[in-house]
Design an enzyme around this catalytic site. Sequence first.
Site, PDB file in Angstrom:
ATOM      1  N   LYS A 264       5.898  12.103  21.789  1.00  0.00           N
ATOM      2  CA  LYS A 264       6.380  11.698  23.107  1.00  0.00           C
ATOM      3  C   LYS A 264       4.692  10.689  23.595  1.00  0.00           C
ATOM      4  O   LYS A 264       4.598  10.380  24.383  1.00  0.00           O
ATOM      5  CB  LYS A 264       5.273  12.904  23.840  1.00  0.00           C
ATOM      6  CG  LYS A 264       6.642  13.399  24.341  1.00  0.00           C
ATOM      7  CD  LYS A 264       6.039  15.016  25.264  1.00  0.00           C
ATOM      8  CE  LYS A 264       7.446  16.135  25.347  1.00  0.00           C
ATOM      9  NZ  LYS A 264       8.368  15.858  25.635  1.00  0.00           N
TER      10      LYS A 264
ATOM     11  N   GLN B 107       2.015  16.464  28.442  1.00  0.00           N
ATOM     12  CA  GLN B 107       3.286  15.655  29.162  1.00  0.00           C
ATOM     13  C   GLN B 107       1.800  13.979  29.866  1.00  0.00           C
ATOM     14  O   GLN B 107       0.987  13.270  30.611  1.00  0.00           O
ATOM     15  CB  GLN B 107       3.713  15.845  29.951  1.00  0.00           C
ATOM     16  CG  GLN B 107       4.907  16.552  29.595  1.00  0.00           C
ATOM     17  CD  GLN B 107       5.708  14.866  30.185  1.00  0.00           C
ATOM     18  OE1 GLN B 107       5.898  13.505  29.176  1.00  0.00           O
ATOM     19  NE2 GLN B 107       6.844  15.728  29.392  1.00  0.00           N
TER      20      GLN B 107
ATOM     21  N   ASP C 234      -1.214  23.198  27.904  1.00  0.00           N
ATOM     22  CA  ASP C 234       0.120  22.257  26.939  1.00  0.00           C
ATOM     23  C   ASP C 234      -0.383  20.413  27.872  1.00  0.00           C
ATOM     24  O   ASP C 234       0.400  20.277  28.997  1.00  0.00           O
ATOM     25  CB  ASP C 234       0.995  23.040  27.974  1.00  0.00           C
ATOM     26  CG  ASP C 234       2.304  21.706  27.521  1.00  0.00           C
ATOM     27  OD1 ASP C 234       2.362  21.240  26.463  1.00  0.00           O
ATOM     28  OD2 ASP C 234       3.494  22.566  28.567  1.00  0.00           O
TER      29      ASP C 234
ATOM     30  N   CYS D  94      14.027  22.083  30.691  1.00  0.00           N
ATOM     31  CA  CYS D  94      13.704  23.190  30.013  1.00  0.00           C
ATOM     32  C   CYS D  94      11.669  24.016  30.946  1.00  0.00           C
ATOM     33  O   CYS D  94      10.927  24.051  30.145  1.00  0.00           O
ATOM     34  CB  CYS D  94      12.885  22.905  28.512  1.00  0.00           C
ATOM     35  SG  CYS D  94      13.475  22.496  27.435  1.00  0.00           S
TER      36      CYS D  94
ATOM     37  N   HIS E 234       6.380  24.382  31.564  1.00  0.00           N
ATOM     38  CA  HIS E 234       7.716  23.989  30.572  1.00  0.00           C
ATOM     39  C   HIS E 234       8.122  25.351  29.665  1.00  0.00           C
ATOM     40  O   HIS E 234       7.136  25.814  29.502  1.00  0.00           O
ATOM     41  CB  HIS E 234       7.346  23.031  29.459  1.00  0.00           C
ATOM     42  CG  HIS E 234       8.308  22.758  28.270  1.00  0.00           C
ATOM     43  ND1 HIS E 234       8.908  23.259  27.596  1.00  0.00           N
ATOM     44  CD2 HIS E 234       8.852  21.307  28.987  1.00  0.00           C
ATOM     45  CE1 HIS E 234       9.576  22.690  26.632  1.00  0.00           C
ATOM     46  NE2 HIS E 234       9.759  21.360  27.405  1.00  0.00           N
TER      47      HIS E 234
END
Lengths: 447, 131
Positions: A255, A232, A229, A394, A152
């Site tokens: 999220k 997700q 990261d 993104c 991303h």
Amino acid sequence: MWPIPNAKFAMTNPSSVIFMSSVAGIDSSKLLPASLREDFPILEQLVHGDHPLVFLDNAASTQRPRQVIDVLRRVYEHDYANVHRGIHTLSERSTEQYEAAREKVRAFIGAEKSLEIVFTSGSTAGINLVARSWGDANIKAGDEILVTTMEHHSNLVPWQQLTERSGAILKHIPITDDGELVLDALDSLLTKRTKLVAVASVSNVLGTINPVREIARRAHAAGAVVLVDAAQSVPHVPTNVRELGADFLAFSGHKMLGPTGIGVLYGREELLDAMPAFLGGGSMINRVWPDRFTPAELPAKFEAGTPPIAPAIALGAAIDYLNLIGLEKIQQHEHELCRYAYERLLEVDGLRILGPPPDRRAGLVSFTLPEPHPHDIAQLLDEEGIAVRAGHHCAWPLHDRLGIPASTRASFYLYNTAAEVDALAECVAKIRDRFRPRGRKRAPKPA
Amino acid sequence: MPLDEEELYQEHILDHYEDPFHRGNLPTATHAHEDNNPLCGDVIRIELELGPDGKIRDAYFTGQGCVISQASASMLLEKLQGKTVEEAKQFSANDMLELYGPRLTPNRQKCCLLSWKVLQSAVHSPIARNV
């Protein structure tokens, strides 16, 4: 329970054939009860006339249950004041709840100490904090930073900016056409100059579950620091930062059923402790003189200014909710929906799903059609009440690598249902038919 | 799917999408510009041949993107081919939205106005040629 048929029966009885073929449908025993949707008031609405809202844009941002919204309201109606400052009842209540939320986060991701949990405004802020503070202090000209082709922009641009400032070199772990990392390339990419490996645990476009543990093991052997990261993955699968081998790990509250404006940066104490303070201001100091300051202890050192107090407390409530349902069950639910979506969408001719097969992916499906463009698909799905995301998500370099300008993404969470997957697949099939080339001709231009 | 004046994908728009006016490159181009929509990655390039009389002698576009961005480019070039540069400059964003037809939400207006923006820059962007 189904009786176990003997071999002869199974081969001759038609009903057993139907039973066998139902394997290719949805296994509702793996799904969460649809009744939990009642906790999400926003999902009850109709859009564009009489279409029930089908919310499949969860990888961008999820919705919140009443339990989280109620906590926000309770904080603002009863307990709110600035934290760590006032010697008064409300400040003490807010401080206690804010720090309790930090402890919930610590337990949720398996960190050793709550001082390793820094509240930020989101994943992007956390990654930028590491790039500015740790990066500027540790990265020199000629050093190497390793990312992947599927990152991303939030786990790519901060490192590009760091290389601009430092003269370091950015390298990419390539991906296969199926959207999985080429791990064989890792050993040659990791050199003595590699100072940092920054990788997404789950791709926000491909759904690929990256082998973070293995990457971290090899990166550490090469002497590099590992940033994950996890925007997700933390909302969807059980996370343990120590088992993963993450030195830094960032994620966002919005999220995972929490409010916007709150996120988390986990950092190993030893690293955070050695890092210079990032944003300067109130709260992050130990003592200030006219010409200098000394920084506060962790984690206050990295929480300058008034933090997102109520959002942090509400993130704690979101974690309580997720724990109540159980991350394993949520993961199983999403996986079953994703597998079913994969199966149903592939019935649409010409539809191409990006990324690996369902058994190696998280609960989202991105796809392209020969016609029309993803934006048009999203627009037409919206007319039917179905919310998806279209564009490059993104992840522009990833789309360039895949040779496509954009894709359409449906992403699932604990409140989605098999019927919603059916609605999606049926609408996509209709859109495909409507935009099939028909040999249309423009009307002649008026004179 | 509703089929009224709010319908974004009216037949004449789909006609422009499938059978665009002057999609391609223009070898005789004197002016050109390209831009994208950072939100979605739609891209449009416009190549123009401007005559000494101040007219747009020829206009071609290339690009990738949604029906709205591509069909609107086709409609815009069809409209302005043969017109003067002055007329092109006076063709406003509102004129473009009107030419397109169906009412667009602010996000989709950006798709529709991409080619218009590119054209407004293209008339000021002579192609550097090595003599």
